[in-house]
Design a protein around this motif. Sequence first.
Motif, mmCIF file in Angstrom:
data_model
loop_
_atom_site.group_PDB
_atom_site.id
_atom_site.type_symbol
_atom_site.label_atom_id
_atom_site.label_comp_id
_atom_site.label_asym_id
_atom_site.label_seq_id
_atom_site.Cartn_x
_atom_site.Cartn_y
_atom_site.Cartn_z
ATOM 1 N N LEU A 242 0.812 -1.217 0.000
ATOM 2 C CA LEU A 242 0.000 0.000 0.000
ATOM 3 C C LEU A 242 0.847 1.270 0.000
ATOM 4 O O LEU A 242 0.317 2.368 0.117
ATOM 5 N N GLN A 243 2.167 1.131 -0.130
ATOM 6 C CA GLN A 243 3.038 2.293 -0.099
ATOM 7 C C GLN A 243 2.689 3.305 -1.188
ATOM 8 O O GLN A 243 2.596 4.498 -0.900
ATOM 9 N N VAL A 244 2.539 2.862 -2.419
ATOM 10 C CA VAL A 244 2.261 3.790 -3.515
ATOM 11 C C VAL A 244 0.978 4.570 -3.239
ATOM 12 O O VAL A 244 0.928 5.787 -3.430
ATOM 13 N N PHE A 245 -0.042 3.888 -2.775
ATOM 14 C CA PHE A 245 -1.296 4.549 -2.431
ATOM 15 C C PHE A 245 -1.058 5.662 -1.411
ATOM 16 O O PHE A 245 -1.541 6.780 -1.559
ATOM 17 N N ALA B 46 1.579 11.282 -12.561
ATOM 18 C CA ALA B 46 2.974 11.715 -12.578
ATOM 19 C C ALA B 46 3.743 11.084 -11.418
ATOM 20 O O ALA B 46 4.899 10.672 -11.573
ATOM 21 N N GLY B 47 3.108 10.999 -10.255
ATOM 22 C CA GLY B 47 3.743 10.372 -9.109
ATOM 23 C C GLY B 47 4.048 8.903 -9.358
ATOM 24 O O GLY B 47 5.157 8.425 -9.071
ATOM 25 N N VAL B 48 3.077 8.186 -9.896
ATOM 26 C CA VAL B 48 3.296 6.776 -10.222
ATOM 27 C C VAL B 48 4.401 6.657 -11.275
ATOM 28 O O VAL B 48 5.274 5.785 -11.178
ATOM 29 N N GLY B 49 4.392 7.551 -12.252
ATOM 30 C CA GLY B 49 5.434 7.537 -13.287
ATOM 31 C C GLY B 49 6.824 7.727 -12.710
ATOM 32 O O GLY B 49 7.782 7.054 -13.124
ATOM 33 N N ALA B 50 6.972 8.632 -11.755
ATOM 34 C CA ALA B 50 8.275 8.862 -11.118
ATOM 35 C C ALA B 50 8.728 7.617 -10.353
ATOM 36 O O ALA B 50 9.905 7.234 -10.411
ATOM 37 N N ILE B 51 7.799 6.980 -9.660
ATOM 38 C CA ILE B 51 8.136 5.750 -8.923
ATOM 39 C C ILE B 51 8.576 4.667 -9.896
ATOM 40 O O ILE B 51 9.588 3.985 -9.683
ATOM 41 N N TYR B 52 7.842 4.502 -10.981
ATOM 42 C CA TYR B 52 8.198 3.491 -11.969
ATOM 43 C C TYR B 52 9.553 3.790 -12.599
ATOM 44 O O TYR B 52 10.363 2.880 -12.792
ATOM 45 N N ILE C 283 1.003 -2.003 -13.201
ATOM 46 C CA ILE C 283 0.246 -0.891 -13.783
ATOM 47 C C ILE C 283 -1.233 -0.954 -13.402
ATOM 48 O O ILE C 283 -1.774 0.030 -12.889
ATOM 49 N N PRO C 284 -1.933 -2.073 -13.602
ATOM 50 C CA PRO C 284 -3.360 -2.088 -13.240
ATOM 51 C C PRO C 284 -3.604 -1.818 -11.751
ATOM 52 O O PRO C 284 -4.491 -1.054 -11.387
ATOM 53 N N VAL C 285 -2.783 -2.424 -10.895
ATOM 54 C CA VAL C 285 -2.943 -2.251 -9.451
ATOM 55 C C VAL C 285 -2.690 -0.794 -9.059
ATOM 56 O O VAL C 285 -3.433 -0.213 -8.254
ATOM 57 N N ASP C 286 -1.657 -0.185 -9.631
ATOM 58 C CA ASP C 286 -1.318 1.190 -9.262
ATOM 59 C C ASP C 286 -2.290 2.214 -9.846
ATOM 60 O O ASP C 286 -2.493 3.268 -9.254
#
Length: 172
Positions: free
Chosen positions: A33-36, A115-121, A148-151
Motif C-alpha cells: 500500500l506504499q504507492v497509495f 505523474a507520481g506513479v510515473g516517477a516511482i516506476y 500498472i493495473p494495481v497502481d
Amino acid sequence: MRARDVAFAGLFAALTAVGAQISIPVGPVPVTLQVFLVLLSGLVLGARLGFLSQLVYVLMGAVGIPVFANFQGGFAVLYGPTGGYIAAFPIAAFLTGYITEKSGRKTGMVLGSLAGVGAIYLLGWLRLGLFLAGDFHKAFLLGVLPFIPVDVIKAALAVLIADRVRKAMDLG
C-alpha cells in the motif's frame, strides 16, 4: 513550520510504514500500500509536506528502522532491487502535490497521481535494471508491467479519498 504540519507529515510517514507491511510478494518487487499512501500524502498535504513526509519515511528506513516491506530497514534495502521505488517516494509525493496545486482540483489530482506513479516506476525500473546486471527489459517486465493495473486502481482510490480527507482535516 507549524506543529500541525509536522504532525501531519509524521502521520503520513507512519501510515506509509504501516502500508509497507501489507505486502503481497510477486517476484522481486512486492505489491504494497506504499504507492497509495505516497500519492495520498501529496494529494492531501501538498507538494512540500508530502515530500517531507516521504523523506522522513525513507530516512527512517535508511537508518535501520524496519519500516520497509516485510519489516526491513537499512541502507541495504535502498541499494537492493526495490531501492529505486523507495527512493522515488519523496519525489512522487512532491510531483503529485505540485501538479495538484497548479492544475486545479480533480484534473490536477488525476494528473498529479499519474505523474507520481510515473516517477516511482522510472526510478524503480532504473534501479531494478541495474540490479539485474543491466537487463532493463526484464526489469520492466518484472517491476513495472505487472503493477500498472494495481497502481492505477491505487491512484484512483487516492484521488477519491483525498478530497474527503482534506475536508475532514480542514485543509480546504
